[in-house]
Structure formats: structure tokens, C-alpha cells
Enzyme design. Structure first.
Site: not given
Length: 197
Positions: A85, A89
Site C-alpha cells: 500500500h 497507510k
């Protein structure tokens, strides 16, 4: 983090009360709920229809279903999950990686456990462990790889989200599906199947 947790609880309580008062179905589209939150959401099913999923991507939900089947059939294969990600995140592993783990764990009758990989392990592998590795870099929307490795063969399933539109489209499908449904919990598999009772 403390403030965000309290804000989530506050909003969740208000969403639940509003849904009960108006008899509106609800789509819960986030992860990070506590056991207490999930208990409140579950109780909502006595009053209204709802769906609570960690990911509304059609591809991820199909991948989770396939993961369960593969784990059931390929009992001697080692399982690894790699998720990537964007660099902002916070949670690790992602809620989607946990969904994929839950799928393979169902396929192995709940006998598996997660082991977070730090890329420097030299332990002997337990046959019931599922290694989970997390990458945080750049602006990656979301990539999830499921690897099943046996003797002289490997199966890999990869899902890449090119944009967050896929999640919004899934939520809209779920909201449309819930219209006119009896109170209770539904899941995204019901939406995919087009289950109309």
C-alpha cells in the site's frame, strides 16, 4: 490515535441509532472496528439489513473465496500473503490481508495462525503458519498476493487496485442490493450472487 478511536466510536453509535430510527439499511465500509464495535453492528441486524466488509472490490472478494477453496484442496502447501500500500497507510497488515487470511483459514478448518514477516526470519516454518508481509511505498493503492507453494509447484493469485473507484462501485452495488431486504446481516458474496430473497 486515541482521538480517532473515540471519533470512530461516536460516529458508529450515531450511524446505528439513525439507521434504527429511520429503518435504513447500512453499508459499513471500513476496517479497524473493535470487538465491541462489531457486537454493536451485529445487533443492528435485529432491526435493519446491513453489510459490513473490509473490502468492496469484486476481485478481492472472489480472490478470498478462491483462497478458501485452494487452501482446502492443497493441504500440504505453504501459504504466504504479501500486501502493498501507499506510504501513508497506518495499519499493518491491511484489513484485506486479514480477509484473505480468514479465507485460507476457513479452508484449513481454523487451524492456521498469522506470522508477520520481517524479511530476516530464519525460524523453521510451522506447517500451520501463514506468513504475512507488508510493503508501504509511494502511492500504491493496494496490491495483494496470495502464494501457495508445494513440492515443485507454486500457485499465485495477485490483485491490484488501480484506483479507489473499485471500492466505491462495490459500496454502491451493496447499497442497491440492500434496498427492500429483511433485517439481518448480508455479505458481499450475496451482492455478487445477486441473491434476491
Amino acid at each position: 490515535m486515541w482521538i480517532i478511536g473515540h471519533l470512530i466510536r461516536f460516529l458508529l453509535d450515531h450511524i446505528i441509532e439513525f439507521a434504527k430510527e429511520k429503518s435504513y439499511p447500512v453499508v459499513f465500509a471500513t476496517t479497524g472496528y473493535t470487538d465491541e464495535d462489531l457486537s454493536k453492528i451485529k445487533k443492528l441486524g435485529e432491526s435493519v439489513a446491513f453489510i459490513q466488509e473490509g473490502n468492496y472490490s469484486l476481485g478481492i472478494n472472489v480472490m478470498t473465496d478462491i483462497a478458501e477453496r485452494l487452501a482446502r484442496v492443497l493441504k500440504d502447501f505453504d501459504i504466504e500473503i504479501v500486501e502493498s500500500h501507499h506510504n501513508k497507510k497506518k495499519d499493518n497488515p491491511s484489513g484485506t490481508a486479514n480477509m484473505i487470511f480468514d479465507g485460507v483459514n476457513r479452508g484449513r478448518d481454523g487451524k492456521l495462525f498469522k506470522k508477520m514477516r520481517d524479511f530476516s526470519h530464519d525460524d523453521r516454518r510451522d506447517p500451520n503458519e501463514v506468513g504475512i508481509s507488508s510493503v508501504r511505498a509511494g502511492t500504491i493503492v493496494g496490491e495483494h498476493r496470495l502464494i501457495l507453494a508445494g513440492l515443485d509447484e507454486t500457485i499465485e493469485i495477485n490483485h491490484q487496485a488501480a484506483s479507489k473507484k473499485i471500492f466505491a462501485n462495490g459500496v454502491l452495488k451493496a447499497a442497491s442490493f440492500l434496498q427492500g431486504k429483511k433485517p439481518g446481516r448480508y455479505d458481499f458474496k450475496d451482492v455478487i450472487r445477486g441473491d434476491n430473497d
